[in-house]
Scaffold this motif. Structure first.
Motif, short mmCIF file in Angstrom:
data_model
loop_
_atom_site.label_atom_id
_atom_site.label_comp_id
_atom_site.label_asym_id
_atom_site.label_seq_id
_atom_site.Cartn_x
_atom_site.Cartn_y
_atom_site.Cartn_z
N ILE A 90 0.87 -1.18 0.00
CA ILE A 90 0.00 0.00 0.00
C ILE A 90 0.90 1.23 0.00
CG2 ILE A 90 -1.80 1.28 1.19
CD1 ILE A 90 -2.71 -1.32 2.46
N LEU A 91 0.77 2.06 -1.02
CA LEU A 91 1.52 3.31 -1.14
C LEU A 91 0.54 4.47 -1.17
CD1 LEU A 91 2.82 0.92 -3.11
CD2 LEU A 91 4.56 2.65 -3.46
N GLY A 92 1.04 5.67 -1.01
CA GLY A 92 0.11 6.79 -1.08
C GLY A 92 0.77 8.12 -0.78
N GLN A 93 -0.06 9.15 -0.82
CA GLN A 93 0.39 10.48 -0.48
C GLN A 93 -0.76 11.29 0.09
OE1 GLN A 93 1.80 12.56 -4.00
NE2 GLN A 93 -0.24 13.36 -4.43
N GLY A 94 -0.42 12.23 0.95
CA GLY A 94 -1.39 13.16 1.50
C GLY A 94 -0.78 14.54 1.57
N LEU A 95 -1.44 15.52 0.95
CA LEU A 95 -0.91 16.87 0.87
C LEU A 95 -1.97 17.87 1.30
CD1 LEU A 95 0.76 16.67 -2.67
CD2 LEU A 95 1.89 16.34 -0.46
N VAL A 96 -1.52 18.90 1.98
CA VAL A 96 -2.37 20.06 2.30
C VAL A 96 -1.98 21.18 1.34
CG1 VAL A 96 -3.01 21.76 4.04
CG2 VAL A 96 -2.59 19.39 4.70
N ARG A 97 -2.97 21.81 0.76
CA ARG A 97 -2.74 22.83 -0.25
C ARG A 97 -3.25 24.18 0.26
NH1 ARG A 97 -5.79 20.63 -4.33
NH2 ARG A 97 -7.57 21.87 -3.67
N LEU A 98 -2.41 25.21 0.09
CA LEU A 98 -2.78 26.57 0.50
C LEU A 98 -2.58 27.50 -0.69
CD1 LEU A 98 -3.53 28.71 2.64
CD2 LEU A 98 -1.09 28.88 3.19
N ARG A 99 -3.67 28.10 -1.14
CA ARG A 99 -3.60 29.02 -2.28
C ARG A 99 -3.40 30.44 -1.75
NH1 ARG A 99 -7.76 28.91 -7.42
NH2 ARG A 99 -6.56 30.32 -8.76
N VAL A 100 -2.19 30.97 -1.96
CA VAL A 100 -1.84 32.27 -1.39
C VAL A 100 -2.18 33.42 -2.33
CG1 VAL A 100 -0.12 31.35 0.19
CG2 VAL A 100 0.56 31.96 -2.14
N THR A 101 -2.13 33.17 -3.65
CA THR A 101 -2.56 34.14 -4.65
C THR A 101 -3.23 33.35 -5.78
OG1 THR A 101 -0.59 34.11 -6.10
CG2 THR A 101 -0.49 35.52 -4.13
N PRO A 102 -3.92 34.00 -6.71
CA PRO A 102 -4.50 33.25 -7.82
C PRO A 102 -3.48 32.48 -8.65
CG PRO A 102 -5.51 35.42 -7.68
CD PRO A 102 -4.37 35.41 -6.69
N GLN A 103 -2.21 32.89 -8.62
CA GLN A 103 -1.17 32.23 -9.41
C GLN A 103 -0.26 31.32 -8.58
OE1 GLN A 103 -1.45 35.75 -9.48
NE2 GLN A 103 -2.87 35.65 -11.22
N THR A 104 -0.37 31.35 -7.27
CA THR A 104 0.61 30.67 -6.42
C THR A 104 -0.09 29.79 -5.39
OG1 THR A 104 2.06 32.60 -6.63
CG2 THR A 104 2.61 30.98 -4.93
N THR A 105 0.38 28.55 -5.30
CA THR A 105 -0.14 27.59 -4.33
C THR A 105 1.02 26.89 -3.63
OG1 THR A 105 -2.11 27.18 -5.70
CG2 THR A 105 -1.57 25.54 -4.03
N ILE A 106 0.90 26.76 -2.31
CA ILE A 106 1.89 26.04 -1.51
C ILE A 106 1.31 24.70 -1.10
CG2 ILE A 106 3.21 26.06 0.64
CD1 ILE A 106 3.24 29.10 0.48
N LYS A 107 2.12 23.64 -1.20
CA LYS A 107 1.67 22.30 -0.81
C LYS A 107 2.70 21.68 0.13
CE LYS A 107 1.36 20.87 -5.10
NZ LYS A 107 1.08 20.01 -6.29
N ALA A 108 2.21 20.89 1.09
CA ALA A 108 3.10 20.18 2.02
C ALA A 108 2.41 18.92 2.51
CB ALA A 108 3.48 21.08 3.19
N GLY A 109 3.20 17.90 2.78
CA GLY A 109 2.65 16.65 3.27
C GLY A 109 3.70 15.57 3.24
N ALA A 110 3.30 14.35 2.84
CA ALA A 110 4.22 13.21 2.83
C ALA A 110 3.83 12.25 1.73
CB ALA A 110 4.21 12.51 4.18
#
Length: 251
Positions: A90-110
């Protein structure tokens, strides 16, 4: 060592998953891996292995300020001669996404890889789209920089530079060296590498905006190549850098 991979996938989409207004993607897939060598550094790998798995992924509404990106892969990874508890993974990923501007998004997780020496990778990065013809996905462990090139008929062509952590893990049947009497036994191997890629992809403008494509062609430099064994790590070995060619058609 030569490696030849052939992949087949059949994607399904289930709209409005759990009343989220976003689809759930389910993709049954099958891969054949043909290996040859290395002849000058025993033990050699088995001649082939298989991957049979199902990918499922769900992304929350990308227009919201905060969102999630979730993915799970479950399946069997074996040479079909050996099946044990390590064959099913079993493999996978989980990310939290934060849209700081209409052109820019930050993602973090594992990202959970479930390899012999590498189980979990941190994942973080920045997605920046300064205009309709450039995209910077500065995301570890799979960065990608894309630029619009030209249009042919109904398709847009983009070129890109990318990187990825390649390889996989399989259970295989191995043959012990004499004087062992019962010379067949089960083992698990990892084939790991890092790939630096230059590629071209095409699709309609709406498809590419959603990070979907109709086809791609890539060449790459593969470094950090190694083969790891579970039962006898002393037999693990490293390999020289090499070249990669990869192409695909999506319908």
């Amino acid at each position: 060592m030569q490696s030849h991979d052939t992949d087949f996938s059949l994607p399904f989409s289930f709209p409005d998953f759990l009343i989220s207004n976003q689809p759930l993607f389910v993709i049954p897939s099958f891969s054949l891996h043909l290996w040859q060598g290395p002849s000058n550094n025993p033990p050699e790998l088995p001649s082939k292995a298989y991957s049979f798995f199902v990918d499922s992924s769900w992304f929350s509404d990308p227009n919201r300020v905060v969102g999630l990106e979730l993915g799970v892969r479950t399946g069997f990874f074996s040479d079909f001669q050996t099946f044990n508890s390590q064959s099913f993974r079993i493999l996978g990923q989980g990310l939290v996404r934060l849209r700081v501007t209409p052109q820019t998004t930050i993602k973090a997780g594992a990202v959970y890889l479930d390899r012999l020496d590498l189980k979990l990778l941190p994942a973080a990065g920045l997605f920046w789209e300064p205009d309709d013809q450039a995209r910077f996905d500065l995301f570890f462990p799979k960065p990608k920089i894309s630029q619009y090139w030209t249009s042919i008929g109904d398709y847009d062509l983009w070129w890109y530079m990318a990187g990825e952590y390649g390889g996989g893990s399989w259970t295989v049947e191995r043959i012990a060296m004499p004087p062992v009497t019962d010379n067949e036994y089960s083992d698990q191997i990892d084939v790991n590498d890092v790939r630096l890629i230059l590629g071209m992809e095409w699709g309609s403008e709406p498809e590419l905006r959603l990070r979907r494509r109709r086809g791609f062609l890539e060449v790459g430099w593969v470094t950090g190549r190694e083969v790891l064994y579970r039962k006898d790590p002393s037999e693990s070995f490293k390999m020289n850098d090499t070249l990669m060619i990869r192409a695909g058609i999506l319908r």
